[in-house]
Design a protein around this motif. Structure first.
Motif, PDB file in Angstrom:
ATOM      1  N   ARG A  35       0.829  -1.203   0.000  1.00  0.00           N
ATOM      2  CA  ARG A  35       0.000   0.000   0.000  1.00  0.00           C
ATOM      3  C   ARG A  35       0.865   1.255   0.000  1.00  0.00           C
ATOM      4  O   ARG A  35       0.578   2.225  -0.700  1.00  0.00           O
ATOM      5  CB  ARG A  35      -0.942  -0.009   1.205  1.00  0.00           C
ATOM      6  N   GLU A  36       1.940   1.251   0.776  1.00  0.00           N
ATOM      7  CA  GLU A  36       2.846   2.394   0.788  1.00  0.00           C
ATOM      8  C   GLU A  36       3.561   2.525  -0.550  1.00  0.00           C
ATOM      9  O   GLU A  36       3.731   3.631  -1.081  1.00  0.00           O
ATOM     10  CB  GLU A  36       3.862   2.256   1.916  1.00  0.00           C
ATOM     11  N   ALA A  37       4.013   1.389  -1.103  1.00  0.00           N
ATOM     12  CA  ALA A  37       4.676   1.412  -2.405  1.00  0.00           C
ATOM     13  C   ALA A  37       3.723   1.913  -3.485  1.00  0.00           C
ATOM     14  O   ALA A  37       4.101   2.715  -4.351  1.00  0.00           O
ATOM     15  CB  ALA A  37       5.175   0.012  -2.755  1.00  0.00           C
ATOM     16  N   TYR A  38       2.492   1.460  -3.439  1.00  0.00           N
ATOM     17  CA  TYR A  38       1.475   1.853  -4.419  1.00  0.00           C
ATOM     18  C   TYR A  38       1.304   3.373  -4.405  1.00  0.00           C
ATOM     19  O   TYR A  38       1.320   4.031  -5.452  1.00  0.00           O
ATOM     20  CB  TYR A  38       0.166   1.148  -4.070  1.00  0.00           C
ATOM     21  N   ARG A  39       1.168   3.944  -3.213  1.00  0.00           N
ATOM     22  CA  ARG A  39       0.980   5.395  -3.113  1.00  0.00           C
ATOM     23  C   ARG A  39       2.209   6.141  -3.614  1.00  0.00           C
ATOM     24  O   ARG A  39       2.108   7.184  -4.262  1.00  0.00           O
ATOM     25  CB  ARG A  39       0.670   5.773  -1.663  1.00  0.00           C
ATOM     26  N   ALA A  40       3.393   5.599  -3.306  1.00  0.00           N
ATOM     27  CA  ALA A  40       4.623   6.249  -3.739  1.00  0.00           C
ATOM     28  C   ALA A  40       4.785   6.209  -5.252  1.00  0.00           C
ATOM     29  O   ALA A  40       5.305   7.151  -5.850  1.00  0.00           O
ATOM     30  CB  ALA A  40       5.821   5.578  -3.069  1.00  0.00           C
ATOM     31  N   LEU A  41       4.344   5.128  -5.869  1.00  0.00           N
ATOM     32  CA  LEU A  41       4.492   4.981  -7.305  1.00  0.00           C
ATOM     33  C   LEU A  41       3.463   5.790  -8.097  1.00  0.00           C
ATOM     34  O   LEU A  41       3.794   6.394  -9.118  1.00  0.00           O
ATOM     35  CB  LEU A  41       4.403   3.494  -7.688  1.00  0.00           C
ATOM     36  N   VAL A  42       2.222   5.828  -7.630  1.00  0.00           N
ATOM     37  CA  VAL A  42       1.188   6.532  -8.398  1.00  0.00           C
ATOM     38  C   VAL A  42       1.367   8.036  -8.352  1.00  0.00           C
ATOM     39  O   VAL A  42       0.905   8.753  -9.229  1.00  0.00           O
ATOM     40  CB  VAL A  42      -0.239   6.173  -7.917  1.00  0.00           C
ATOM     41  N   ARG A  43       2.085   8.562  -7.351  1.00  0.00           N
ATOM     42  CA  ARG A  43       2.258  10.005  -7.300  1.00  0.00           C
ATOM     43  C   ARG A  43       3.027  10.509  -8.516  1.00  0.00           C
ATOM     44  O   ARG A  43       2.851  11.626  -8.962  1.00  0.00           O
ATOM     45  CB  ARG A  43       2.916  10.444  -5.988  1.00  0.00           C
ATOM     46  N   PHE A  44       3.886   9.661  -9.103  1.00  0.00           N
ATOM     47  CA  PHE A  44       4.628  10.019 -10.302  1.00  0.00           C
ATOM     48  C   PHE A  44       3.676  10.297 -11.458  1.00  0.00           C
ATOM     49  O   PHE A  44       3.834  11.271 -12.199  1.00  0.00           O
ATOM     50  CB  PHE A  44       5.583   8.875 -10.648  1.00  0.00           C
ATOM     51  N   ASP A  45       2.660   9.444 -11.621  1.00  0.00           N
ATOM     52  CA  ASP A  45       1.693   9.612 -12.709  1.00  0.00           C
ATOM     53  C   ASP A  45       0.840  10.864 -12.537  1.00  0.00           C
ATOM     54  O   ASP A  45       0.354  11.434 -13.513  1.00  0.00           O
ATOM     55  CB  ASP A  45       0.779   8.385 -12.806  1.00  0.00           C
ATOM     56  N   LYS A  46       0.638  11.282 -11.301  1.00  0.00           N
ATOM     57  CA  LYS A  46      -0.266  12.399 -11.035  1.00  0.00           C
ATOM     58  C   LYS A  46       0.400  13.765 -11.167  1.00  0.00           C
ATOM     59  O   LYS A  46      -0.292  14.780 -11.177  1.00  0.00           O
ATOM     60  CB  LYS A  46      -0.865  12.253  -9.634  1.00  0.00           C
ATOM     61  N   LEU A  47       1.738  13.796 -11.250  1.00  0.00           N
ATOM     62  CA  LEU A  47       2.417  15.073 -11.383  1.00  0.00           C
ATOM     63  C   LEU A  47       2.127  15.684 -12.747  1.00  0.00           C
ATOM     64  O   LEU A  47       2.216  15.001 -13.776  1.00  0.00           O
ATOM     65  CB  LEU A  47       3.929  14.897 -11.199  1.00  0.00           C
ATOM     66  N   GLY A  48       1.802  16.948 -12.778  1.00  0.00           N
ATOM     67  CA  GLY A  48       1.416  17.623 -14.013  1.00  0.00           C
ATOM     68  C   GLY A  48       2.602  18.122 -14.801  1.00  0.00           C
ATOM     69  O   GLY A  48       2.771  19.328 -14.996  1.00  0.00           O
ATOM     70  N   THR A  49       3.435  17.211 -15.274  1.00  0.00           N
ATOM     71  CA  THR A  49       4.597  17.579 -16.073  1.00  0.00           C
ATOM     72  C   THR A  49       4.880  16.447 -17.058  1.00  0.00           C
ATOM     73  O   THR A  49       4.581  15.287 -16.772  1.00  0.00           O
ATOM     74  CB  THR A  49       5.824  17.822 -15.160  1.00  0.00           C
ATOM     75  N   PRO A  50       5.419  16.753 -18.253  1.00  0.00           N
ATOM     76  CA  PRO A  50       5.726  15.678 -19.215  1.00  0.00           C
ATOM     77  C   PRO A  50       6.686  14.651 -18.625  1.00  0.00           C
ATOM     78  O   PRO A  50       7.643  15.003 -17.937  1.00  0.00           O
ATOM     79  CB  PRO A  50       6.374  16.436 -20.387  1.00  0.00           C
ATOM     80  N   LYS A  51       6.418  13.353 -18.916  1.00  0.00           N
ATOM     81  CA  LYS A  51       7.246  12.285 -18.343  1.00  0.00           C
ATOM     82  C   LYS A  51       7.496  11.175 -19.363  1.00  0.00           C
ATOM     83  O   LYS A  51       7.888  10.074 -18.975  1.00  0.00           O
ATOM     84  CB  LYS A  51       6.545  11.703 -17.102  1.00  0.00           C
ATOM     85  N   HIS A  52       7.271  11.445 -20.655  1.00  0.00           N
ATOM     86  CA  HIS A  52       7.338  10.369 -21.640  1.00  0.00           C
ATOM     87  C   HIS A  52       8.762   9.895 -21.934  1.00  0.00           C
ATOM     88  O   HIS A  52       8.944   8.832 -22.546  1.00  0.00           O
ATOM     89  CB  HIS A  52       6.666  10.810 -22.951  1.00  0.00           C
ATOM     90  N   LEU A  53       9.787  10.639 -21.500  1.00  0.00           N
ATOM     91  CA  LEU A  53      11.174  10.242 -21.750  1.00  0.00           C
ATOM     92  C   LEU A  53      11.858   9.676 -20.510  1.00  0.00           C
ATOM     93  O   LEU A  53      13.039   9.319 -20.569  1.00  0.00           O
ATOM     94  CB  LEU A  53      11.978  11.449 -22.260  1.00  0.00           C
TER      95      LEU A  53
END
Length: 234
Positions: A35-53
């Protein structure tokens, strides 16, 4: 506002320091709450900045240099969850985001004592399977890493800039780097260094390339697949 601050605080901990396993006896395998890992990982997807590279991965990190890792296994285990998570040569794993495992309160477990290893969420530049990197793309990827870190740790990364990239390979590897157009004045030989810039280990073959030495429009060719392509931020 309080919720946002809590989210940012969690992200800071995950990116900046080893993620500690819950207290347990040394004889038990190291583990981390999914559960802690899940929250830590999904925060990356929620950041409003390009991340495709760029990419985010979980790394199992030995607490002491020279710790034996042969036979090390990572798994996701719960009452209704059983999944092996392969580790690469640098002990990275792609952890799936599974709501079922979250609901199961599963754990990420190692088959080693808790005192020997920690877990870290790592941010790096996505490697290219063909080994070809345009300078413009590397600059853009480095900027994406910096933008993510500036959102998560604004005080620490305020005024910082991308100055290049660091490519890390297994010890003894001949990376076979070349530049197009060629420039004999630019050092491309690997030297002993850390997997990620700024860390203490000297267990990998590392090549650092700084923008100031590279001509505009250059293209980098790498014969060996790097373990990590990291942003150099200063």
């Amino acid at each position: 506002m309080n919720s946002l601050l809590r989210t940012l605080a969690l992200a800071v901990v995950c990116l900046a320091a080893p993620l500690q396993s819950p207290a347990q006896t040394a004889e038990e395998g190291a583990w981390w709450s999914y559960r802690e890992a899940y929250r830590a990982l999904v925060r990356f997807d929620k950041l409003g900045t390009p991340k495709h590279l760029i990419q985010q991965r979980l790394q199992v990190q030995p607490r002491a240099p020279g710790t034996a890792t042969e036979g090390l296994r990572l798994s996701l285990q719960g009452a209704r969850t059983a999944l092996e998570l392969p580790l690469d040569a640098a002990l990275h794993a792609q952890v799936p985001l599974l709501k079922s495992a979250f609901d199961d309160n599963a754990a990420l477990r190692l088959n080693r004592p808790a005192t020997a290893f920690a877990f870290r969420v790592r941010l790096s530049i996505s490697p290219r399977p063909d080994g070809l990197y345009a300078l413009s793309e590397l600059r853009a990827a480095c900027a994406q890493v910096l933008a993510v870190r500036q959102q998560i740790e604004p005080a620490r990364f305020e005024g910082k800039r991308c100055v290049g990239v660091s490519l890390a390979f297994p010890r003894g590897t001949q990376p076979g780097l070349s530049l197009q157009p060629a420039d004999a004045s630019i050092p491309l030989a690997a030297t002993p260094g850390p997997l990620y810039p700024g860390e203490a280990d000297r267990e990998h073959a590392v090549v650092q390339l700084r923008w100031e030495r590279l001509p505009e429009g250059a293209q980098l060719r790498v014969a060996a697949l790097p373990l990590v392509v990291a942003a150099l931020i200063e």
